[in-house]
Design an enzyme around this catalytic site. Structure first.
Site, mmCIF file in Angstrom:
data_model
loop_
_atom_site.group_PDB
_atom_site.id
_atom_site.type_symbol
_atom_site.label_atom_id
_atom_site.label_comp_id
_atom_site.label_asym_id
_atom_site.label_seq_id
_atom_site.Cartn_x
_atom_site.Cartn_y
_atom_site.Cartn_z
ATOM 1 N N GLY A 72 0.840 -1.267 -0.075
ATOM 2 C CA GLY A 72 -0.110 -0.221 0.039
ATOM 3 C C GLY A 72 0.861 1.170 -0.051
ATOM 4 O O GLY A 72 0.376 2.300 -0.581
ATOM 5 N N THR A 73 2.030 1.192 0.679
ATOM 6 C CA THR A 73 2.773 2.377 0.789
ATOM 7 C C THR A 73 3.402 2.899 -0.421
ATOM 8 O O THR A 73 3.241 4.036 -0.897
ATOM 9 C CB THR A 73 3.783 2.223 1.970
ATOM 10 N N GLN A 187 -7.979 -0.564 3.927
ATOM 11 C CA GLN A 187 -8.666 -1.174 5.232
ATOM 12 C C GLN A 187 -10.226 -1.482 4.422
ATOM 13 O O GLN A 187 -10.955 -2.257 5.016
ATOM 14 C CB GLN A 187 -8.997 0.018 6.006
ATOM 15 N N HIS A 209 -1.720 -7.901 2.420
ATOM 16 C CA HIS A 209 -1.634 -8.269 3.987
ATOM 17 C C HIS A 209 -2.893 -7.627 4.856
ATOM 18 O O HIS A 209 -2.636 -8.427 5.857
ATOM 19 C CB HIS A 209 -0.101 -7.891 4.734
ATOM 20 N N THR A 245 11.599 -6.624 -10.885
ATOM 21 C CA THR A 245 10.951 -8.160 -11.186
ATOM 22 C C THR A 245 9.962 -8.482 -10.426
ATOM 23 O O THR A 245 9.886 -8.338 -9.121
ATOM 24 C CB THR A 245 12.306 -8.916 -10.712
ATOM 25 N N CYS A 336 3.869 6.308 16.177
ATOM 26 C CA CYS A 336 5.146 6.176 16.999
ATOM 27 C C CYS A 336 6.622 6.515 16.332
ATOM 28 O O CYS A 336 6.607 6.039 15.510
ATOM 29 C CB CYS A 336 5.071 4.633 17.643
#
Length: 394
Positions: A72-73, A187, A209, A245, A336
């Site tokens: 996602g990032t 989400q 994930h 790849t 954090c």
């Protein structure tokens, strides 16, 4: 003390489903680079393209619109940086980037980087007390000078408090001015009905994930006619906007997980709502001054599996560690940095004070969650809150 572990942090990552494990394991025993022309390469390419077709069917898009990423990032960064560079190159006036104030840091940090290094003018659009984007504020910002807006980004559903965003309203505000809209749906897929074509968005982020696939693979679903500037260069894979790849095994597991999550979405959502509602009501009954953040339990604007609760007089990180010692794993939902807990930017945007933004926990449910997990939280939360409050008073 029981040795059982009760995992309630599925919004961070959820266990890989058995079917995806089987698909991944099968591919790990085979070789072949999907960019190679020999037989092993062609076989690997076939797996990639069949997986692309499976994902496209599940997400209501065309196979050619699925661009595989590492998660996602990367997909968010490709949509925002690649979209901004392409739009600004076509018209240098397009420097404004509009995003909701409650976005994941994969979006917020990407646009702030653009502001610091590429001259972007970032506008954070406010939300209401439930964490839902204010469409009037967004529309007013667009209408002020639509020709200067490079793109708009809003998540489909918030990862902390579970508020579902008015994606259709965002598209309606941007479309008359041909402003591209990106949504981070990490989400939402598997928790809500998500369709790319029907939504009208131009780009959509999904990550394996979060829905039962492996870590390290995801996709940016993006219209073929939306120009993106590549943020990584190399072999020209994935429409020449995401070189590298391809991980055939991970992609195979990703496709299986997406297909299964979408197929089971309605049944899964109902089970999650029942568990979530039971957890919230029982915790509120047994802990004085406990309160729910985000939309009400019966609101359609809430993800089915997220319960974000505040406990006055406590520190969220203290609650987290006390619960962890009892085998209950959850999250504060706050960023954090360097080991120092920061107040949640989501709660601050919703109007909470800094103290209120520090005393919360996020319990997020998933496909392995059971009534036993809820019972464990309810049994532990009262004594844990009392201990955390006493420690703070001392």
């Amino acid at each position: 003390m029981s040795d059982a572990v009760h995992y309630l942090d599925h919004a961070a990552t959820t266990p890989v489903v058995d079917a995806a494990v089987e698909a991944i394991t099968a591919e790990l025993t085979r070789g072949g680079n999907p960019s190679s022309l020999h037989a092993s390469g062609r076989r690997a390419r076939r797996v990639v393209e069949e997986s692309r077709e499976t994902i496209a069917q599940a997400l209501d898009c065309r196979p050619g619109e699925v661009v595989f990423t590492s998660g996602g990032t990367e997909a968010d960064n490709l949509a925002l940086k690649g979209g901004y560079w392409a739009r600004r190159r076509a018209d240098d006036r397009r420097r404004r980037v509009l995003v909701s104030a409650v976005e994941h840091h994969a979006v917020l940090d990407a646009v702030h980087w653009l502001a610091d290094h590429e001259g972007a003018e970032v506008e954070l659009i406010g939300v209401d007390q439930h964490g839902v984007l204010d469409l009037e504020l967004l529309s007013a910002s667009i209408e002020r000078s639509p020709e200067t807006v490079a793109l708009v980004s809003t998540m489909w559903a918030n990862n902390e408090v579970g508020s579902v965003q008015p994606v259709g309203g965002v598209v309606a505000a941007a479309a008359p001015h041909r402003i591209p809209v990106h949504t981070d749906a990490v989400q939402a897929v598997g928790a809500l009905p998500v369709g790319f074509a029907a939504s009208g968005v131009d780009a959509l982020t999904v990550s394996a994930h979060k829905l039962g696939g492996p870590v390290g693979v995801g996709a940016l679903v993006v219209r073929r006619d939306l120009e993106l500037t590549a943020i990584a260069h190399g072999g020209g894979q994935e429409r020449d906007v995401r070189s590298g790849t391809l991980d055939v095994a991970a992609i195979a597991g990703f496709a299986v997980a997406v297909e299964l999550a979408v197929k089971q979405q309605a049944e899964h959502a109902q089970r999650m709502r029942e568990l979530r509602d039971d957890l919230v009501r029982r915790v509120l009954d047994c802990v004085e001054d406990a309160h729910l953040h985000g939309p009400s339990l019966d609101s359609p604007d809430r993800l089915p599996g997220i319960a974000h609760l505040g406990f006055a007089g406590c520190e969220g990180d203290s609650l987290l560690m006390l619960l962890d010692a009892r085998g209950i794993e959850c999250s504060t939902g706050a960023a954090c940095s360097a080991g120092v807990a920061q107040p949640s930017h989501v709660l601050l945007a919703m109007g909470c004070s800094e103290e209120q933004a520090r005393h919360s926990l996020r319990f997020s449910l998933g496909h392995t969650s059971t009534a036993d997990d809820v019972d464990a939280v309810v049994a532990a939360i009262g004594p844990v809150v009392e201990r955390a409050r006493a420690a703070r008073r001392a």
